[in-house]
Design a protein around this motif. Structure first.
Motif: not given
Length: 161
Positions: A36, A68-70, A72-74, A76-77, A82
């Protein structure tokens, strides 16, 4: 955030006595965390090397090899920021280094750090550090003993008061 931090967090979690986690699951969790984190580490490396360039999200999606979604989430996590905030922090840190160690004009520093112009750089710097560029440069010059030009400006400021 680098892999050492991820390992440290996992080890802290695994060391809790109330969580009797078998070694097999620990190894699996570490492998999963590495998988990840790899896109984020690649992205951070890319940003660290190319912060002076114009960077758009599509470039980073390609580097991270995520949708795109993965992405940004990854990102930031793992970083708590951002990608645009991370990039801005990189650029501001570089501005501080150049202000303190060079006599480059602000327009050149803005170009070297990836800002469009000196006015935009100044606005971002003030917003995120609460300090003015000229004050940072003056302080750095006084600390280093390179007061040529600074003494004259200080005298002018005192005369105005």
């Amino acid at each position: 955030m680098e892999m050492e931090y991820i390992y440290e967090r996992l080890e802290r979690l695994f060391s809790l006595p109330e969580l009797a986690i078998p070694d097999r699951l620990r190894r699996k969790a570490i492998r999963l965390a590495e998988q990840k984190a790899k896109p984020v580490v690649r992205t951070m490396s890319y940003l660290n090397e190319n912060y002076a360039q114009k960077i758009v999200a599509e470039d980073l999606l390609w580097v991270a090899a995520l949708c795109h979604t993965d992405f940004y989430k990854c990102f930031r996590r793992f970083t708590g920021l951002t990608f645009s905030d991370y990039l801005l922090q990189l650029r501001i840190a570089r501005v501080q280094i150049l202000l303190g160690n060079t006599t480059y004009p602000l327009s050149q520093i803005a170009e070297l750090c990836g800002f469009g112009d000196a006015a935009h750089m100044s606005k971002c710097f003030k917003k995120h550090t609460g300090r003015l560029l000229k004050n940072v440069r003056r302080t750095a010059a006084l600390r280093s003993g390179n007061t040529r030009g600074v003494e004259h400006k200080l005298r002018e400021a005192k005369e105005v008061e």
